[in-house]
Design an enzyme around this catalytic site. Structure first.
Site, PDB file in Angstrom:
ATOM      1  N   LYS A  53      33.758  45.163  83.701  1.00 45.66           N
ATOM      2  CA  LYS A  53      32.501  45.731  83.182  1.00 45.66           C
ATOM      3  C   LYS A  53      31.315  44.898  83.658  1.00 45.66           C
ATOM      4  O   LYS A  53      30.276  45.441  84.042  1.00 45.66           O
ATOM      5  CB  LYS A  53      32.532  45.774  81.642  1.00 45.66           C
ATOM      6  CG  LYS A  53      33.550  46.760  81.074  1.00 45.66           C
ATOM      7  CD  LYS A  53      33.614  46.696  79.546  1.00 45.66           C
ATOM      8  CE  LYS A  53      34.639  47.678  78.999  1.00 45.66           C
ATOM      9  NZ  LYS A  53      34.781  47.640  77.537  1.00 45.66           N
ATOM     10  N   GLN A  97      34.821  44.202  72.597  1.00 50.71           N
ATOM     11  CA  GLN A  97      36.078  44.600  73.220  1.00 50.71           C
ATOM     12  C   GLN A  97      37.209  44.645  72.192  1.00 50.71           C
ATOM     13  O   GLN A  97      37.361  43.739  71.373  1.00 50.71           O
ATOM     14  CB  GLN A  97      36.418  43.611  74.357  1.00 50.71           C
ATOM     15  CG  GLN A  97      37.576  44.031  75.236  1.00 50.71           C
ATOM     16  CD  GLN A  97      37.314  45.319  76.029  1.00 50.71           C
ATOM     17  OE1 GLN A  97      36.175  45.665  76.312  1.00 50.71           O
ATOM     18  NE2 GLN A  97      38.372  46.017  76.364  1.00 50.71           N
ATOM     19  N   ASP A 120      29.581  52.320  73.269  1.00 51.62           N
ATOM     20  CA  ASP A 120      31.002  52.692  73.222  1.00 51.62           C
ATOM     21  C   ASP A 120      31.229  53.917  72.328  1.00 51.62           C
ATOM     22  O   ASP A 120      32.311  54.506  72.359  1.00 51.62           O
ATOM     23  CB  ASP A 120      31.823  51.535  72.633  1.00 51.62           C
ATOM     24  CG  ASP A 120      32.624  50.792  73.695  1.00 51.62           C
ATOM     25  OD1 ASP A 120      32.879  51.373  74.764  1.00 51.62           O
ATOM     26  OD2 ASP A 120      33.007  49.635  73.426  1.00 51.62           O
TER      27      ASP A 120
HETATM   28  N1  GUN Z   1      39.684  48.462  74.522  1.00 49.57           N
HETATM   29  C1  GUN Z   1      40.290  49.412  75.254  1.00 49.57           C
HETATM   30  N2  GUN Z   1      39.399  50.342  75.679  1.00 49.57           N
HETATM   31  C2  GUN Z   1      38.206  49.971  75.185  1.00 49.57           C
HETATM   32  C3  GUN Z   1      36.910  50.524  75.282  1.00 49.57           C
HETATM   33  O1  GUN Z   1      36.663  51.565  75.884  1.00 49.57           O
HETATM   34  N3  GUN Z   1      35.927  49.825  74.646  1.00 49.57           N
HETATM   35  C4  GUN Z   1      36.171  48.683  73.963  1.00 49.57           C
HETATM   36  N4  GUN Z   1      35.145  48.090  73.360  1.00 49.57           N
HETATM   37  N5  GUN Z   1      37.367  48.149  73.843  1.00 49.57           N
HETATM   38  C5  GUN Z   1      38.387  48.788  74.464  1.00 49.57           C
END
Ligand code: GUN
Length: 294
Positions: A53, A97, A120
């Site tokens: 990211k 995350q 998100d």
């Molecule tokens: N863990 C797995 N996929 C995601 C996601 O799309 N966002 C976040 N914050 N954590 C994750």
């Protein structure tokens, strides 16, 4: 004829180019979108995902601020940190995350992120707004799937049957919300991967979306001819012919299902590349809303 392959890498490149142009427009108002991410603990998979990211933000001209906190961090301190990010004018998007270490109350953490910066789409307000058909951020994977379908000419799903083999908060439920939105009007079935006689459901699908993390789980006899098949499985299987000794495969038995499908997403190179791109897109959108340029 085998089905069309929906190329998530190419679509992702196209979208990222559009994002660069939107970032340039924002720069004229002295705004540079910034994505702040928090990762807690030692999960190697999560750490590599956050690095991805961070790299992607730089590629489209966004700023990022990734904060890696220790495994024994407290809920109270995490909430304080999020509140600080909520207040900062230079931060436009925030994500935490997942998964978090066991001492955290995940729902309370996600509910602390300001909905305006909830790129998100996990905040309960974002989830509720999405189900109500109101403007909100939605999780990156379903957003990426919808964008792929629309851009590839498969966005017209009115009264068609979408079967989703996943019922979680990151994929199945938010995708169902988007598909039943008035502008899409699909008929939707959400299936638990363990449901008895799963094939009775999957064979009805005009659109089949699978995120079960079971290698080649969906075989050709489980789909009908003309299906649009979307695969969000991530499975590493042993392969002695591969350099690393393993290979990434999806949940759909790709080649045989492709023979029956109208269109299909590959793994790798399908939905995966779209998810990070959608997070970038949401961050740009959050900055645009704040700068009121869109
Ligand atoms: N863990 C797995 N996929 C995601 C996601 O799309 N966002 C976040 N914050 N954590 C994750």
């Amino acid at each position: 004829m085998p089905g069309v392959i929906l190329d998530g890498r190419q679509l992702s490149r196209d979208i990222r180019q559009e994002l660069r142009e939107r970032v340039t427009v924002l720069a004229a108002s002295a705004v540079v979108p910034k994505l702040a991410g928090i990762i807690v603990g030692d999960d190697a998979g999560s750490a590599s995902y956050v690095r991805l990211k961070e790299k992607a933000t730089a590629e489209v001209g966004l700023l990022s601020e990734m904060c890696h906190l220790p495994q024994d961090y407290t809920q109270r301190d995490l909430l304080t940190r999020i509140s600080e990010l909520n207040r900062r004018a230079d931060v436009h998007g925030i994500f935490v995350q997942l998964p978090l270490p066991p001492q955290f109350n995940e729902s309370a953490v996600l509910a602390t992120i300001s909905p305006a910066k909830d790129v998100d789409g996990f905040h309960p307000e974002s989830v509720g707004r999405s189900w109500l058909g109101q403007e909100s951020f939605v999780p990156a994977t379903p957003a990426g799937i919808m964008e792929m379908l629309r851009r590839s000419g498969y966005g017209d799903l009115r009264h068609r049957h979408a079967v989703i083999v996943n019922v979680d908060n990151l994929v199945g439920k938010p995708l169902a919300a988007l598909l039943c939105h008035e502008s899409v009007s699909a008929n939707i079935t959400l299936c638990h991967p363990d449901t008895p006689c799963l094939a009775d459901w999957t064979r009805q699908a005009d659109l089949l979306v699978v995120a079960a993390n079971r290698p080649r789980f969906i075989t050709a006899d489980m789909v009908k001819r003309g299906v649009i098949a979307v695969d969000f499985g991530t499975n590493y299987v042993q392969d002695t012919s591969a350099k690393q000794g393993y290979r990434l495969v999806g949940d759909i038995d790709f080649e045989p299902v492709r023979e029956k499908a109208e269109a299909i997403t590959p793994v790798p190179g399908g939905v995966g590349p779209m998810t990070v791109t959608m997070l970038l897109s949401h961050t740009v959108e959050a900055a645009e809303r704040l700068a009121a340029v869109s």
